[in-house]
Motif scaffolding. Structure first.
Motif, short mmCIF file in Angstrom:
data_model
loop_
_atom_site.label_atom_id
_atom_site.label_comp_id
_atom_site.label_asym_id
_atom_site.label_seq_id
_atom_site.Cartn_x
_atom_site.Cartn_y
_atom_site.Cartn_z
N LEU A 89 -46.07 -86.61 -24.37
CA LEU A 89 -47.03 -86.91 -25.45
C LEU A 89 -47.65 -85.64 -26.02
CD1 LEU A 89 -48.81 -90.05 -23.96
CD2 LEU A 89 -47.11 -89.99 -25.80
N ALA A 90 -47.73 -84.58 -25.20
CA ALA A 90 -48.27 -83.30 -25.69
C ALA A 90 -47.20 -82.47 -26.40
CB ALA A 90 -48.85 -82.51 -24.52
N LEU A 91 -45.98 -82.50 -25.85
CA LEU A 91 -44.90 -81.71 -26.44
C LEU A 91 -44.53 -82.21 -27.84
CD1 LEU A 91 -42.42 -81.08 -23.48
CD2 LEU A 91 -43.69 -79.36 -24.78
N GLY A 92 -44.61 -83.54 -28.04
CA GLY A 92 -44.22 -84.10 -29.33
C GLY A 92 -44.99 -83.51 -30.51
N PRO A 93 -46.34 -83.61 -30.53
CA PRO A 93 -47.09 -83.00 -31.63
C PRO A 93 -46.92 -81.49 -31.69
CG PRO A 93 -48.45 -84.59 -30.45
CD PRO A 93 -47.20 -84.41 -29.65
N ALA B 35 -60.37 -78.15 -28.51
CA ALA B 35 -59.50 -77.88 -27.36
C ALA B 35 -60.23 -78.15 -26.05
CB ALA B 35 -59.01 -76.44 -27.41
N VAL B 36 -61.49 -77.71 -25.93
CA VAL B 36 -62.25 -77.90 -24.69
C VAL B 36 -62.53 -79.39 -24.47
CG1 VAL B 36 -64.46 -77.47 -23.56
CG2 VAL B 36 -63.28 -75.61 -24.74
N LEU C 14 -54.98 -86.32 -34.34
CA LEU C 14 -55.57 -85.05 -33.92
C LEU C 14 -54.92 -83.86 -34.63
CD1 LEU C 14 -57.71 -83.80 -32.15
CD2 LEU C 14 -56.07 -83.70 -30.27
N LEU C 15 -53.61 -83.90 -34.81
CA LEU C 15 -52.96 -82.80 -35.52
C LEU C 15 -53.39 -82.74 -36.99
CD1 LEU C 15 -50.92 -80.53 -34.83
CD2 LEU C 15 -49.11 -82.02 -35.73
N GLY D 67 -50.79 -77.31 -33.00
CA GLY D 67 -49.89 -77.92 -32.03
C GLY D 67 -50.13 -77.40 -30.63
N LEU D 68 -50.43 -76.11 -30.52
CA LEU D 68 -50.72 -75.51 -29.22
C LEU D 68 -52.02 -76.05 -28.64
CD1 LEU D 68 -49.63 -73.40 -27.22
CD2 LEU D 68 -51.07 -71.70 -28.37
#
Length: 455
Positions: A376-380, A115-116, A34-35, A50-51
């Motif tokens: 898992l979200a903070l990592g990317p 994002a949505v 995804l990134l 990343g955000l």
């Protein structure tokens, strides 16, 4: 109904574990692709990308305990958890396919669409994962059988991660890359999710479901009970650190292959090398736990992963065989962390049930999965921030830009030193883990069982 102490039937054990086709695919592919999809196909700046990956999963952090409470209070002829597996799993598959089908081409609108859709997909995932993780504590009251069940689950989780994570980049590239490639990849992963959903729903129909017992009157009161469970607090904090570090590495695999090794085509090979050890080393980790206990096994696995990750920072100076060897060692440590962390979770839930006499597995697993989701979200996000700080240039599909040496250094540090330090936090936190000497659940009271390797 009281869950029996004897071993679960193999079909239930394996069928339940195949639900990892869903959790493994969703936990892996967005973290892996995804990134890069946002930065190298849609042209979204690395920090903003990343955000966009972080915020939808941050919503899950708040949602998961609520989902746990809802499933704790559900009563149907299918049990408390299984209806959520079916409907949330199928819904998540559809939403995941739509996630990579942005109708706006590239740019800001496409980033907003992603994002949505990621928010909606993460919401469906919460309603699948929380009940799914709660089930082992109710399927059996045996300490040893819970570890046996988790051994199967981790092995099949590794298989799911390997298949979805390795095949996703191959399918994307085989279908021409860019937006069309990502769309075909999303359909492939969605198919895996549908298969896992149907298998786990059907195969657990005869599994014990536990009894509805008294619980705290409000979510706030239940969260206070969770906070009072010190072993659980320590374990979930360790797992958040582990998930953050591993997700940071996962988010950087394609960047590391492209900008450090100089060959984007090695993405799949790198991924296979880090994941595949879990298919073979579970019996070895079981024997480590048998000799040392789960807690000490977790420490050994954490040390292995931390040292190997930090050692990989020398990659520009090493031959490729040495790089792959270090990555395989990382996979070995990661497999052990997964096994011991997941098998200690039901022990913490059993500890609470014995202490309070109340059935609240859903709230505990809701907090657990919230923590894992946060990691898992903070990592990317952390990897994206590192890229931004080191001047990484985002591009759109078909556009090639030479990255500076500083940006390449950022890729290397974001893939090695940063996640290595984060994973190492678990070594400090684990010192506080103690089940209080309860012989029903304490680590030292019951050795790990003999388990045949998953095939």
């Amino acid at each position: 109904m009281e869950a029996p102490d004897e071993a679960l039937p193999t079909r239930v054990r394996v069928g339940y574990s195949l639900g990892s086709l869903v959790t493994g695919a969703f936990g892996t592919v967005p973290g892996l692709l995804l990134l890069p999809y946002l930065t190298d196909t849609l042209g979204v700046a690395a920090g903003l990308a990343g955000l966009l990956v972080l915020l939808p999963k941050a919503w899950d952090v708040m949602l998961n305990p609520v989902v746990g409470r809802i499933s704790d209070r559900t009563q149907t002829r299918w049990g408390a958890r299984r209806p959520y597996l079916l409907f949330a799993g199928l819904g998540m598959a559809v939403l995941f396919a739509l996630l990579f089908m942005a109708p706006f081409g590239d740019g800001g609108q496409a980033g907003l669409y992603v994002a949505v859709m990621f928010l909606l997909t993460a919401t469906a995932f919460a309603f699948f994962q929380v009940p799914y993780v709660a089930m082992p504590a109710e399927m059996t009251s045996s300490y040893s059988e819970r570890t046996r069940l988790m051994t199967w689950r981790v092995a099949l989780l590794a298989t799911s991660i390997l298949v979805s994570g390795a095949m996703a980049p191959i399918i994307r590239d085989a279908m021409g890359g860019g937006l069309p490639g990502y769309r075909w990849m999303a359909l492939f992963v969605a198919t895996i999710m549908v298969a896992g959903t149907l298998i786990v729903f059907v195969s657990t129909r005869s599994a014990p479901t536990g009894a509805i017992t008294a619980s705290e009157p409000s979510l706030r009161a239940q969260l206070k009970v969770v906070a009072a469970n010190r072993p659980f607090r320590v374990l979930v904090a360790c797992f958040v650190a582990q998930s953050t570090g591993v997700a940071c590495m996962l988010g950087g695999v394609e960047y590391f292959a492209k900008h450090v090794l100089g060959d984007a085509g090695t993405t799949t090979a790198l991924f296979v090398v880090v994941v595949s050890p879990a298919l073979f080393v579970m019996p070895l980790w079981r024997r480590v736990g048998e000799r040392l206990g789960k807690l000490k096994g977790y420490v050994v696995a954490s040390i292995t992963l931390t040292v190997a990750t930090l050692g990989l920072s020398a990659a520009p100076l090493l031959p490729h065989w040495a790089i792959y060897s270090i990555i395989a060692l990382m996979g070995f440590g990661y497999a052990g962390q997964q096994l011991f962390g997941l098998s200690m979770l039901p022990d913490c839930i059993a500890y609470d049930t014995a202490r309070t006499g109340k059935r609240q597995a859903g709230v505990f697993t809701g907090v657990w999965t919230a923590g894992e989701t946060l990691g898992l979200a903070l990592g990317p996000f952390i990897f994206g921030v590192v890229l931004q700080l080191f001047g990484y240039i985002s591009t759109t599909a078909g556009e090639t830009v030479a990255q500076s040496d500083l940006a390449k250094t950022g890729v290397l540090l974001g893939f090695t030193v940063v996640p290595g330090l984060i994973v190492g936090i678990a070594l400090v936190l684990l010192r506080g883990y103690d089940l209080g000497g309860d012989p029903a659940v304490n680590d030292l009271a019951d050795p790990l069982p003999e388990v045949a390797p998953a095939r």
